[in-house]
Design a protein around this motif. Structure first.
Motif, short mmCIF file in Angstrom:
data_model
loop_
_atom_site.label_atom_id
_atom_site.label_comp_id
_atom_site.label_asym_id
_atom_site.label_seq_id
_atom_site.Cartn_x
_atom_site.Cartn_y
_atom_site.Cartn_z
N PRO A 182 14.69 1.49 -6.71
CA PRO A 182 13.32 1.55 -6.21
C PRO A 182 13.18 1.12 -4.75
O PRO A 182 13.91 0.25 -4.28
N MET A 183 12.25 1.75 -4.06
CA MET A 183 11.83 1.28 -2.74
C MET A 183 11.36 -0.16 -2.91
O MET A 183 10.88 -0.55 -3.97
N GLU A 184 11.43 -0.94 -1.84
CA GLU A 184 11.08 -2.35 -1.97
C GLU A 184 9.59 -2.60 -1.78
O GLU A 184 9.12 -3.74 -1.87
N ASN A 185 8.85 -1.55 -1.46
CA ASN A 185 7.40 -1.70 -1.27
C ASN A 185 6.67 -0.89 -2.35
O ASN A 185 7.30 -0.41 -3.29
N ALA A 186 5.36 -0.71 -2.16
CA ALA A 186 4.57 0.02 -3.16
C ALA A 186 5.03 1.47 -3.29
O ALA A 186 4.66 2.15 -4.26
N ASP A 187 5.81 1.96 -2.34
CA ASP A 187 6.35 3.33 -2.44
C ASP A 187 7.19 3.51 -3.71
O ASP A 187 7.45 4.65 -4.11
N ALA A 188 7.63 2.43 -4.33
CA ALA A 188 8.38 2.55 -5.59
C ALA A 188 7.56 3.31 -6.64
O ALA A 188 8.11 3.88 -7.57
N TRP A 189 6.22 3.31 -6.47
CA TRP A 189 5.35 4.00 -7.44
C TRP A 189 5.20 5.50 -7.10
O TRP A 189 4.61 6.25 -7.87
N PHE B 63 -3.55 -5.08 -8.92
CA PHE B 63 -3.39 -3.69 -8.45
C PHE B 63 -4.78 -3.09 -8.21
O PHE B 63 -5.79 -3.61 -8.71
N ALA B 64 -4.82 -2.02 -7.46
CA ALA B 64 -6.08 -1.32 -7.22
C ALA B 64 -5.76 0.11 -6.82
O ALA B 64 -4.63 0.42 -6.42
N ALA B 65 -6.75 0.98 -6.96
CA ALA B 65 -6.60 2.36 -6.50
C ALA B 65 -7.97 2.87 -6.05
O ALA B 65 -9.01 2.33 -6.47
N TRP B 66 -7.97 3.87 -5.21
CA TRP B 66 -9.22 4.42 -4.68
C TRP B 66 -8.98 5.86 -4.26
O TRP B 66 -7.84 6.28 -4.06
N VAL C 85 -0.47 -2.52 -4.75
CA VAL C 85 0.27 -3.30 -5.76
C VAL C 85 0.59 -4.64 -5.12
O VAL C 85 1.25 -4.67 -4.07
N ASN C 86 0.13 -5.70 -5.72
CA ASN C 86 0.36 -7.02 -5.13
C ASN C 86 1.85 -7.27 -4.94
O ASN C 86 2.67 -6.97 -5.80
N LYS C 87 2.14 -7.88 -3.80
CA LYS C 87 3.51 -8.18 -3.40
C LYS C 87 4.33 -8.85 -4.51
O LYS C 87 5.52 -8.60 -4.67
N LYS C 88 3.63 -9.67 -5.30
CA LYS C 88 4.37 -10.42 -6.34
C LYS C 88 4.96 -9.49 -7.40
O LYS C 88 5.84 -9.89 -8.16
N HIS C 89 4.44 -8.24 -7.47
CA HIS C 89 4.96 -7.31 -8.47
C HIS C 89 6.02 -6.36 -7.89
O HIS C 89 6.56 -5.52 -8.61
N ILE D 96 0.82 -1.21 0.00
CA ILE D 96 0.00 0.00 0.00
C ILE D 96 0.85 1.25 0.00
O ILE D 96 1.84 1.34 0.71
N THR D 97 0.43 2.24 -0.78
CA THR D 97 0.95 3.58 -0.55
C THR D 97 -0.13 4.61 -0.90
O THR D 97 -1.16 4.26 -1.47
N VAL D 98 0.12 5.85 -0.48
CA VAL D 98 -0.84 6.94 -0.71
C VAL D 98 -0.13 8.02 -1.50
O VAL D 98 0.97 8.45 -1.13
N MET D 99 -0.75 8.44 -2.59
CA MET D 99 -0.11 9.45 -3.46
C MET D 99 -1.13 10.01 -4.45
O MET D 99 -2.16 9.38 -4.69
#
Ligand SMILES: *Cc1c(COP(=O)(O)O)cnc(C)c1O
Length: 423
Positions: free
Chosen positions: A291-298, A237-240, A258-262, A99-102
């Motif tokens: 890249p960050m190793e979590n969804a923060d890479a996005w 993936f998902a967004a809201w 973003v699913n962990k597998k990605h 998860i990340t927020v942006m």
């Protein structure tokens, strides 16, 4: 439970509601000096009273610390968004690192499509629902044109059957099967904004994955409303957005999954910026992107903390209550609202038609046969805030955080008086 359409009964339901005190934690607009009955939490959630404190904190830090606030504020700004991952993961059924927020919702869907819509000559089609939310339609069309693909050819919309107001899961699964190895992406609104239908996200995701497609969800109307298990459902993936049931303020920051597998995939396509690079080396300003190793890479830009702060305030409330209790109350209050509508309908000669199917969340969409927009305007004047859609549908979403059973009863009375007066 056997409901009764009386004030006493509604008040008894409120007295037994474990969430009843949360109503006092929100600001309600007033009409004629009285708090409104607010049915549009699916459009813009009410402001929690604690939110101002979170925003003021940042304003104060900015005044007193200026640039030092990035690292030396109580909650430093440079990684402020990290506070949201864990509570938000619980709301959507994810691991915190997913998860990340942006940014904002449509922007994030575009960015996620950069990563997860990778058309080839053979596999290039997208499945979405017929009459998707307009912003999503513009997104699909422009993404396809960006790839020099004709939307007419590539965008497959699943339709409702003639005379029906809802999509059948089987029709969606069959369409996925039919498109098969031409299907690149399934991307649907998890809860339909118009009818309030909840899609079978688990079954649809499973089917999409089985034919080798990516599966994403637009959860604008789902998050904070229905039970989600994004990780276990194997969603890609998902967004809201955060301003509907998540009560985080107009146009505010969006969450992504973003699913962990990605995560940590070498060579994944992504639009990148400095906030997606490893924290430890970010300010060395190196030319290569690590890249960050979590969804923060996005993440792309530095965090808009003033818009993330209200989201944190709201998530604290979701953390306190938990989705389970919210969903329990939501089911009960929506059932009571439906009961009240049907009772009133008997007295006003059968003009309501609820088009929301039984797979539903907080929202009931109601056709008001024989009544025009005057009824919506009348409700507004009487302090009932609803949402009007042409030709004659009102959408009613009694958000469980702050709506009461008494609100439902009182709404029924106002509705009945309005129709009888105008008959
Ligand atoms: C509310 C909503 C949006 C809004 O998108 P923004 O980018 O936040 O303006 C998009 N899609 C759906 C399905 C929505 O319900």
């Amino acid at each position: 439970m056997q409901f009764e359409n009386t004030l006493e009964f509604a008040q008894r339901l409120d007295a037994n509601d474990p969430l009843r005190h949360y109503r006092e934690d929100f600001h309600f607009p007033k009409v004629n000096g009285e708090q409104v009955i607010y049915f549009t939490g699916n459009s813009l959630g009410l402001q929690p009273k604690r939110t101002k404190k979170y925003v003021d904190e940042i304003m104060t830090d900015w005044a007193e610390l200026a640039v030092e606030g990035h690292f030396h504020a109580d909650k430093p700004w440079w990684d402020y968004h990290e506070h949201l991952a864990s509570p938000l993961a619980k709301v959507v059924g994810a691991k915190p690192e997913e998860i990340t927020v942006m940014n904002t919702l449509t922007v994030n869907l575009h960015l996620l499509m950069v990563s997860f819509y990778r058309p080839t000559a053979k596999r290039f089609k997208i499945i979405c629902e017929e009459k998707a939310f307009p912003s999503d339609q513009y997104m699909f069309d422009s993404q396809l044109r960006f790839h020099n693909i004709d939307p007419q050819e590539a965008l497959v919309t699943v339709k409702k059957r003639t005379g029906e107001h809802f999509w059948r899961t089987d029709d969606i699964l069959d369409k996925i099967e039919e498109i098969g190895d031409e299907l690149a992406l399934v991307l649907i609104g998890g809860v339909n904004y118009y009818s309030g239908q909840v899609f079978d996200m688990k079954a649809i995701t499973e089917k999409g994955k089985a034919v080798g497609a990516m599966v994403g969800w637009d959860l604008a109307h789902a998050v904070g409303n229905v039970a989600l298990e994004l990780h276990d459902w194997n969603v890609d993936f998902a967004a809201w957005c955060s301003y509907k049931y998540m009560n985080s303020g107009p146009g505010n920051a969006s969450g992504i999954f973003v699913n962990k597998k990605h995560l940590n995939k070498k060579g994944i396509q992504r639009f990148e910026g400095w906030w997606g690079t490893k924290k430890e080396t970010r300010f060395l300003m190196k030319p290569e992107f690590e890249p960050m190793e979590n969804a923060d890479a996005w993440q792309i830009s530095n965090v808009p903390v003033l818009s993330v702060a209200p989201y944190l305030a709201s998530l604290e409330m979701f953390e306190e209550v938990g989705m389970e209790k919210l969903i329990e109350k939501r089911k009960k209050i929506v059932a009571f609202l439906e009961f009240v509508l049907r009772e009133v309908d008997k007295e006003v000669a059968g003009t309501f038609e609820i088009i929301t199917p039984s797979d539903r969340g907080c929202q009931l969409s109601v056709f008001l046969h024989g009544h025009g927009k005057w009824l919506f305007d009348y409700l507004m004047k009487k302090g009932v805030v609803t949402d009007w859609r042409e030709p004659n549908v009102i959408r009613l979403a009694p958000a469980p955080f702050y709506c009461s059973f008494e609100d439902m009863y009182r709404f029924g009375q106002v509705l009945k008086e309005g129709i009888l007066q105008n008959a």
